[in-house]
Design an enzyme around this catalytic site. Structure first.
Site, mmCIF file in Angstrom:
data_model
loop_
_atom_site.group_PDB
_atom_site.id
_atom_site.type_symbol
_atom_site.label_atom_id
_atom_site.label_comp_id
_atom_site.label_asym_id
_atom_site.label_seq_id
_atom_site.Cartn_x
_atom_site.Cartn_y
_atom_site.Cartn_z
ATOM 1 N N LYS A 1 -21.580 -6.627 -9.505
ATOM 2 C CA LYS A 1 -20.928 -5.809 -10.297
ATOM 3 C C LYS A 1 -21.893 -5.111 -11.620
ATOM 4 O O LYS A 1 -22.765 -5.782 -11.854
ATOM 5 C CB LYS A 1 -19.880 -6.559 -11.130
ATOM 6 C CG LYS A 1 -18.742 -5.789 -12.046
ATOM 7 C CD LYS A 1 -17.885 -6.527 -12.911
ATOM 8 C CE LYS A 1 -16.881 -5.823 -13.686
ATOM 9 N NZ LYS A 1 -15.713 -6.723 -13.944
ATOM 10 N N THR B 1 -7.792 -9.448 -12.909
ATOM 11 C CA THR B 1 -7.086 -8.321 -13.231
ATOM 12 C C THR B 1 -6.313 -7.764 -12.230
ATOM 13 O O THR B 1 -5.051 -7.042 -12.584
ATOM 14 C CB THR B 1 -8.202 -7.125 -13.631
ATOM 15 O OG1 THR B 1 -9.001 -7.645 -14.446
ATOM 16 C CG2 THR B 1 -7.769 -5.878 -13.899
ATOM 17 N N THR C 1 -12.641 -9.727 -10.982
ATOM 18 C CA THR C 1 -13.954 -9.052 -10.646
ATOM 19 C C THR C 1 -14.949 -9.476 -11.218
ATOM 20 O O THR C 1 -16.255 -9.419 -10.993
ATOM 21 C CB THR C 1 -13.968 -7.361 -10.947
ATOM 22 O OG1 THR C 1 -13.751 -7.229 -12.301
ATOM 23 C CG2 THR C 1 -12.872 -6.742 -10.205
ATOM 24 N N ASP C 2 -14.887 -10.191 -12.133
ATOM 25 C CA ASP C 2 -16.194 -10.780 -13.113
ATOM 26 C C ASP C 2 -16.783 -11.648 -12.358
ATOM 27 O O ASP C 2 -18.085 -11.770 -12.691
ATOM 28 C CB ASP C 2 -15.617 -11.289 -14.551
ATOM 29 C CG ASP C 2 -15.188 -10.254 -15.350
ATOM 30 O OD1 ASP C 2 -15.337 -9.202 -15.400
ATOM 31 O OD2 ASP C 2 -14.325 -10.665 -16.446
ATOM 32 N N TYR D 1 -4.897 -6.372 -21.639
ATOM 33 C CA TYR D 1 -4.173 -6.546 -20.664
ATOM 34 C C TYR D 1 -4.256 -8.260 -20.387
ATOM 35 O O TYR D 1 -5.161 -8.717 -21.108
ATOM 36 C CB TYR D 1 -4.113 -6.203 -19.214
ATOM 37 C CG TYR D 1 -5.591 -6.350 -18.590
ATOM 38 C CD1 TYR D 1 -5.707 -7.529 -17.667
ATOM 39 C CD2 TYR D 1 -6.452 -5.511 -19.036
ATOM 40 C CE1 TYR D 1 -7.019 -7.848 -17.141
ATOM 41 C CE2 TYR D 1 -7.783 -5.830 -18.489
ATOM 42 C CZ TYR D 1 -7.938 -6.801 -17.691
ATOM 43 O OH TYR D 1 -9.140 -7.079 -17.105
ATOM 44 N N GLU E 1 -46.841 -12.751 -9.135
ATOM 45 C CA GLU E 1 -46.914 -12.725 -10.590
ATOM 46 C C GLU E 1 -47.380 -14.433 -11.372
ATOM 47 O O GLU E 1 -48.019 -14.264 -12.023
ATOM 48 C CB GLU E 1 -45.845 -12.081 -11.513
ATOM 49 C CG GLU E 1 -45.829 -10.719 -11.341
ATOM 50 C CD GLU E 1 -44.943 -10.045 -12.276
ATOM 51 O OE1 GLU E 1 -44.721 -10.674 -13.481
ATOM 52 O OE2 GLU E 1 -44.809 -8.742 -12.178
#
Length: 382
Positions: free
Chosen positions: A219, A67, A146-147, A80, A338
């Protein structure tokens, strides 16, 4: 992926910045080679001088797209296209960046980070290691979408052994947006990479004036500029136009690092996402497609439905590395709580989220590390 182009030294500024730095010293069954390579990288980089007082630090910017390099889509009010601007375009968007550091820039790729892949990872890692080995830079900034920025940061943190900083940077808005965050982020990333206190901190991610470590950053929001947090530890520090401030001194504990794998793709490791009403279909499908490792994105403390537990334990018994992580987003998966990992033959991811647990498992497999006690120790040392 081969390097596309190399730009010479530049004078103007940079966009949103994410810096990435290497992790730690690896050791295992195939560890001699891993330790030898990591030690060699560290020794080479340590022998090189730190930035010379009175001279601008040398920073290399490696661009991969995302981006931060995106441009608005004329057919959409919000859409975009990622990876349209070049490294030079990003630098030219940051007035005065040339007063922070002496810059070089290279275009490694120009893709959206949803398409980030092993080939680009290996190209990045090898290029960064070469830059540091040749003493061509005092720090590296990687521009990135950023993903998957946290995944690339984590990978680089474990294959770049140099004490010099690697910083990954991105943006939540494209370069042509009304209030683009890329230029300020890039300036911040260059500031951090150029700061003497950034050494020995591994790979970092810098966005929105905040410095995060590669292990902990994640993120958390689809569109907000304040999307990145480090839920278990908090950020490493903050940056503004005047100063870079780290909350704590750099750790003296050696980072876990491995040699860069020799080829792509990396060993196949699947993530199985736990949910209500689940059966063993995902596990069986992963095994049918040749998975050498499976990471469970479990509910709560790394738990899942009984049929899935049985299938995972059976896979572990056949030599597949089975890692228990959690889909929750924070906290640590406690070993033998657990679920009884000793009985099941599984490994606790501890505080690694599923995406990062997958990458560490791939690096362990690529380096021939499959002994379960050693694998568990490396997750603890990460």
């Amino acid at each position: 992926m081969a390097r596309i182009s190399i730009f010479g030294m530049v004078g103007l500024a940079a966009c949103s910045a994410v810096l990435v730095a290497g992790c730690a010293n690896g050791s295992t069954d195939s560890e001699s080679a891993a330790q030898s390579s990591a030690a060699s990288q560290t020794a080479t980089s340590t022998a090189k001088s730190t930035p010379v007082p009175g001279q601008l630090p040398r920073i290399t910017i490696l661009a991969t797209g995302g981006t931060i390099a995106g441009k608005a889509n004329a057919n959409s009010a919000v859409g975009y296209t990622a990876g349209e601007a070049t490294a030079q375009d990003l630098i030219d968007a940051v007035p005065g960046i040339d007063k922070i550091a002496k810059l070089d820039a290279e275009q490694i790729a120009n893709i959206g980070s949803q398409d980030m892949n092993d080939e680009v990872w290996l190209t990045l890692a090898n290029r960064i290691n070469q830059i540091f080995a040749d003493d061509k830079a005092d720090g590296v900034v990687v521009t990135h979408g950023t993903d998957t920025i946290e995944e690339t940061a984590f990978f680089l943190d474990h294959v770049v052994a140099s004490p010099k900083p690697v910083v990954l940077v991105g943006s939540m808005r494209p370069s042509t947006a009304l209030s683009a965050d890329g230029p300020a982020n890039l300036r911040s990333a260059v500031q951090v990479a150029a700061d003497a206190d950034a050494r020995d901190r591994g790979t970092m991610v810098v966005l929105n004036d905040t410095i995060h470590g590669a292990k902990d950053v994640t993120k958390t929001n689809t569109t907000s500029v304040q999307t990145f947090v480090s839920p278990n530890t908090g950020p490493l520090g903050h940056v503004d136009a005047a100063a870079v401030t780290f909350a704590e001194p750099a750790s003296a504990h050696p980072r876990l690092t491995f040699p860069v794998p020799g080829k792509s793709p990396l060993p196949q490791v699947a993530i199985v996402y736990s949910h209500a009403g689940m059966d063993a279909t995902q596990v069986n499908d992963a095994l049918g497609h040749g998975a050498q490792g499976i990471v469970l994105a479990g509910v709560g403390d790394g738990n899942t439905a009984k049929p899935v537990v049985a299938a995972l334990s059976a896979a572990a018994g056949k030599g597949v590395l089975v890692i228990r992580s959690s889909r929750v987003g924070s906290g640590s998966v406690v070993r033998n709580a657990e679920l009884n990992d000793d009985e099941l033959g599984t490994i606790s991811a501890l505080d690694l989220n599923p995406a990062k647990a997958r990458i560490l498992t791939q690096l362990l497999l690529a380096n021939g590390i499959t002994d379960k006690a050693k694998v568990q120790q490396d997750f603890a040392d990460c």
